[in-house]
Design a protein around this motif. Structure first.
Motif, PDB file in Angstrom:
ATOM      1  N   ALA A  25      88.109  57.523  41.109  1.00  0.00           N
ATOM      2  CA  ALA A  25      86.747  57.318  41.637  1.00  0.00           C
ATOM      3  C   ALA A  25      86.720  57.946  43.027  1.00  0.00           C
ATOM      4  O   ALA A  25      87.680  57.797  43.799  1.00  0.00           O
ATOM      5  CB  ALA A  25      86.432  55.834  41.712  1.00  0.00           C
ATOM      6  N   TYR A  26      85.637  58.644  43.340  1.00  0.00           N
ATOM      7  CA  TYR A  26      85.536  59.349  44.620  1.00  0.00           C
ATOM      8  C   TYR A  26      84.515  58.647  45.513  1.00  0.00           C
ATOM      9  O   TYR A  26      83.322  58.624  45.193  1.00  0.00           O
ATOM     10  CB  TYR A  26      85.165  60.818  44.383  1.00  0.00           C
ATOM     11  N   LEU A  27      84.993  58.079  46.581  1.00  0.00           N
ATOM     12  CA  LEU A  27      84.115  57.351  47.497  1.00  0.00           C
ATOM     13  C   LEU A  27      83.741  58.272  48.661  1.00  0.00           C
ATOM     14  O   LEU A  27      84.624  58.832  49.332  1.00  0.00           O
ATOM     15  CB  LEU A  27      84.822  56.094  48.033  1.00  0.00           C
ATOM     16  N   LEU A  28      82.437  58.404  48.921  1.00  0.00           N
ATOM     17  CA  LEU A  28      81.979  59.294  49.990  1.00  0.00           C
ATOM     18  C   LEU A  28      81.838  58.530  51.301  1.00  0.00           C
ATOM     19  O   LEU A  28      81.326  57.403  51.326  1.00  0.00           O
ATOM     20  CB  LEU A  28      80.640  59.946  49.616  1.00  0.00           C
ATOM     21  N   ALA A  29      82.263  59.156  52.386  1.00  0.00           N
ATOM     22  CA  ALA A  29      82.017  58.678  53.752  1.00  0.00           C
ATOM     23  C   ALA A  29      82.416  57.210  53.954  1.00  0.00           C
ATOM     24  O   ALA A  29      81.714  56.460  54.637  1.00  0.00           O
ATOM     25  CB  ALA A  29      80.551  58.884  54.123  1.00  0.00           C
ATOM     26  N   GLU A  30      83.530  56.838  53.311  1.00  0.00           N
ATOM     27  CA  GLU A  30      84.073  55.472  53.459  1.00  0.00           C
ATOM     28  C   GLU A  30      83.043  54.411  53.092  1.00  0.00           C
ATOM     29  O   GLU A  30      83.077  53.287  53.603  1.00  0.00           O
ATOM     30  CB  GLU A  30      84.579  55.241  54.898  1.00  0.00           C
ATOM     31  N   GLY A  31      82.076  54.784  52.260  1.00  0.00           N
ATOM     32  CA  GLY A  31      81.050  53.830  51.848  1.00  0.00           C
ATOM     33  C   GLY A  31      80.005  53.579  52.925  1.00  0.00           C
ATOM     34  O   GLY A  31      79.172  52.690  52.797  1.00  0.00           O
ATOM     35  N   ARG A  32      80.052  54.372  53.993  1.00  0.00           N
ATOM     36  CA  ARG A  32      79.013  54.224  55.037  1.00  0.00           C
ATOM     37  C   ARG A  32      77.838  55.129  54.676  1.00  0.00           C
ATOM     38  O   ARG A  32      77.952  56.018  53.827  1.00  0.00           O
ATOM     39  CB  ARG A  32      79.586  54.588  56.405  1.00  0.00           C
ATOM     40  N   LEU A  33      76.716  54.891  55.383  1.00  0.00           N
ATOM     41  CA  LEU A  33      75.488  55.666  55.153  1.00  0.00           C
ATOM     42  C   LEU A  33      75.779  57.148  54.890  1.00  0.00           C
ATOM     43  O   LEU A  33      76.075  57.902  55.832  1.00  0.00           O
ATOM     44  CB  LEU A  33      74.667  55.603  56.422  1.00  0.00           C
ATOM     45  N   VAL A  34      75.671  57.572  53.639  1.00  0.00           N
ATOM     46  CA  VAL A  34      76.138  58.915  53.285  1.00  0.00           C
ATOM     47  C   VAL A  34      75.289  60.003  53.948  1.00  0.00           C
ATOM     48  O   VAL A  34      75.782  61.084  54.271  1.00  0.00           O
ATOM     49  CB  VAL A  34      76.184  59.078  51.742  1.00  0.00           C
ATOM     50  N   ASN A  35      74.016  59.703  54.188  1.00  0.00           N
ATOM     51  CA  ASN A  35      73.128  60.747  54.728  1.00  0.00           C
ATOM     52  C   ASN A  35      73.456  61.081  56.182  1.00  0.00           C
ATOM     53  O   ASN A  35      73.213  62.196  56.631  1.00  0.00           O
ATOM     54  CB  ASN A  35      71.659  60.339  54.576  1.00  0.00           C
ATOM     55  N   LEU A  36      74.027  60.129  56.896  1.00  0.00           N
ATOM     56  CA  LEU A  36      74.371  60.388  58.298  1.00  0.00           C
ATOM     57  C   LEU A  36      75.866  60.614  58.485  1.00  0.00           C
ATOM     58  O   LEU A  36      76.279  61.383  59.348  1.00  0.00           O
ATOM     59  CB  LEU A  36      73.910  59.228  59.177  1.00  0.00           C
ATOM     60  N   ALA A  37      76.669  59.931  57.671  1.00  0.00           N
ATOM     61  CA  ALA A  37      78.122  60.048  57.850  1.00  0.00           C
ATOM     62  C   ALA A  37      78.644  61.348  57.232  1.00  0.00           C
ATOM     63  O   ALA A  37      79.655  61.889  57.677  1.00  0.00           O
ATOM     64  CB  ALA A  37      78.826  58.847  57.252  1.00  0.00           C
ATOM     65  N   ALA A  38      77.949  61.846  56.191  1.00  0.00           N
ATOM     66  CA  ALA A  38      78.384  63.116  55.592  1.00  0.00           C
ATOM     67  C   ALA A  38      77.329  64.206  55.747  1.00  0.00           C
ATOM     68  O   ALA A  38      77.609  65.368  55.515  1.00  0.00           O
ATOM     69  CB  ALA A  38      78.702  62.914  54.110  1.00  0.00           C
ATOM     70  N   GLY A  39      76.116  63.825  56.097  1.00  0.00           N
ATOM     71  CA  GLY A  39      75.036  64.800  56.265  1.00  0.00           C
ATOM     72  C   GLY A  39      74.443  64.714  57.657  1.00  0.00           C
ATOM     73  O   GLY A  39      75.030  64.108  58.559  1.00  0.00           O
ATOM     74  N   GLN A  40      73.276  65.289  57.816  1.00  0.00           N
ATOM     75  CA  GLN A  40      72.698  65.383  59.172  1.00  0.00           C
ATOM     76  C   GLN A  40      71.583  64.385  59.427  1.00  0.00           C
ATOM     77  O   GLN A  40      70.807  64.536  60.360  1.00  0.00           O
ATOM     78  CB  GLN A  40      72.125  66.779  59.377  1.00  0.00           C
ATOM     79  N   GLY A  41      71.460  63.364  58.552  1.00  0.00           N
ATOM     80  CA  GLY A  41      70.378  62.398  58.725  1.00  0.00           C
ATOM     81  C   GLY A  41      69.072  62.962  58.185  1.00  0.00           C
ATOM     82  O   GLY A  41      69.033  64.052  57.610  1.00  0.00           O
ATOM     83  N   HIS A  42      68.009  62.206  58.412  1.00  0.00           N
ATOM     84  CA  HIS A  42      66.716  62.608  57.848  1.00  0.00           C
ATOM     85  C   HIS A  42      66.238  63.927  58.469  1.00  0.00           C
ATOM     86  O   HIS A  42      66.583  64.260  59.602  1.00  0.00           O
ATOM     87  CB  HIS A  42      65.665  61.549  58.149  1.00  0.00           C
TER      88      HIS A  42
END
Ligand code: ADE
Length: 412
Positions: A324-341
């Motif tokens: 199973a692949y967990l993204l961004a340690e389960g934190r808000l993926v849009n900000l922890a792995a992306g640039q936010g809104h």
């Protein structure tokens, strides 16, 4: 070596150039001088759009300190730029430890803020627990997000909330667009940056059909995924069904899912009950405020090993070999792995924030402790400026139509 602060300046100025509504609010705040000399403490995701909000309040005459409201959402270039190039005291570092996170919030509170801008409620919570001595200074606060508002309403119900808080989240110009179109787009920014995997044709579970879940499901469908919504609320489940999505309980849906994204504001959405039936290779991501929606503790317990396979991707190998692949340690993926809104979305949300900070200052000692709605005239002002900046026009009621709309005796 790359000049991180210089990159941060470019990012902040790019955001600023696309935040026309906040620019209009800045002109108003500078002219009114409401914030001159006031101390403002902020805990928000420390990235470029947030920097523009913090600088707006500073340019309106306030003394501002900023920390992050999440240990993984900071853009270090922005944090450095604010400190080194804009002289705005910022305490935030990506991957800060929990201890450092709270130290940073406390440094913001050391300013003895009169006004507070929070996202998730941690700063306000600290003020009511470890830093109670500062409560008398506080005129009021704004809260940005659904999770924070839920916490504050629970505090208010027990009579524990000691100052007025404006519920920015529930402004129309915030949640209709930020929670839906913002989260809808930025969740995919995070998932795609982290994984570089295809969405089309995959089975994609969206847990929770609030405004964020609606946005994620809509965009997942737009990209060609087969979307399944999980819910606990029967009304929202019917809405998802009539919107054309499959609806199923998580325990059933999860069996052959390729992606599971949680956006519920609740905990243990994917937990030991579901982990034994995950499909090999499933991608797990969270778009809710806290990192407890996908239980890392249960993943850890039911796995024989864990390793980092890409930036923001951890591979958990379960005892029978499935992964199973967990993204961004389960934190808000849009900000922890992306640039936010997207910038234009945060332009609207942060204009509401700026105008509500001024509203609190203008009405000090008039608002009672508790959670207050955003004044409708602020919502309307932001909507009208947004329309104008996009070159859109609307019709206006005639005097006769206005009368008709407010009368109860005129039928035809
Ligand atoms: N950027 C700054 N604050 C944000 C938020 N609450 N959600 C998404 N992007 C953001």
């Amino acid at each position: 070596m790359e000049d991180l602060a210089a990159r941060g300046v470019d990012r902040i100025e790019w955001a600023r150039a696309h935040m026309a509504v906040l620019s209009a609010a800045r002109v108003e705040l500078v002219r009114k001088r409401t914030l001159r000399g006031l101390r403002i403490g902020m805990a928000l995701h420390t990235e470029a759009k947030t920097a523009v909000l913090a600088l707006t309040l500073k340019e309106a005459g306030a003394r501002v300190r900023l920390a992050s409201c999440n240990p993984l959402s900071t853009d270090d270039s922005v944090s450095q730029a604010l400190n080194k190039k804009y002289d705005l005291e910022t305490y935030a570092r990506k991957h800060e430890s929990t201890k450092e996170y709270y130290e940073n919030l406390n440094k913001v509170l050391d300013l003895k803020p009169q006004l507070v801008v929070d996202d998730g409620g941690d700063l306000i919570f600290l003020l009511h627990t470890d830093r109670k001595e500062l409560l008398d200074e506080v005129v009021g606060a704004n809260e940005e997000t659904t999770t924070g508002i839920n916490r504050l309403k629970a505090m208010a119900a027990e009579g524990k909330l000691k100052f007025p808080v404006i519920d920015v989240n529930d402004a129309k110009m915030k949640h209709f667009f930020d929670n839906r179109y913002g989260t809808g787009q930025s969740t995919f920014d995070g998932i795609m940056t982290a994984t570089n995997l295809l969405i089309a044709g995959r089975k994609f579970i969206v847990a929770g059909y609030g405004w964020c879940g609606r946005g994620i499901a809509m965009r997942a469908r737009g990209m060609g995924a087969r979307v399944v919504v999980t819910e606990v609320d029967p009304v929202k489940a019917i809405e998802a069904h009539l919107d054309g999505f499959e609806v199923a309980p998580m325990a059933m849906a999860v069996k052959d899912a390729d992606f599971v994204v949680s956006a519920t504001g609740c905990k243990d959405i994917v937990s030991r009950k579901h982990i034994p039936s995950l499909k090999d290779g499933v991608v797990l991501a969270n778009a809710g405020h806290f990192d407890n929606e996908i239980s890392k503790r249960d993943l850890q317990k039911l796995s024989k090993s864990k390793r980092q396979v890409r930036d923001s991707v951890e591979e958990y190998t379960l005892k029978d070999g499935r992964r199973a692949y967990l993204l961004a340690e389960g934190r808000l993926v849009n900000l922890a792995a992306g640039q936010g809104h997207p910038v234009e979305i945060m332009d609207m949300s942060f204009s509401i924030q700026a105008l509500c900070v001024a509203h609190l200052a203008e009405h000090r000692n008039q608002l009672k402790p508790g959670v207050h709605p955003v004044p409708p005239e602020i919502d309307e002002k932001v909507a009208r400026v947004r329309l104008a900046t996009w070159g859109l026009e609307v019709d206006q009621l005639t005097a006769e139509q206005k009368h008709y709309m407010s009368s109860w005796s005129e039928g035809t």
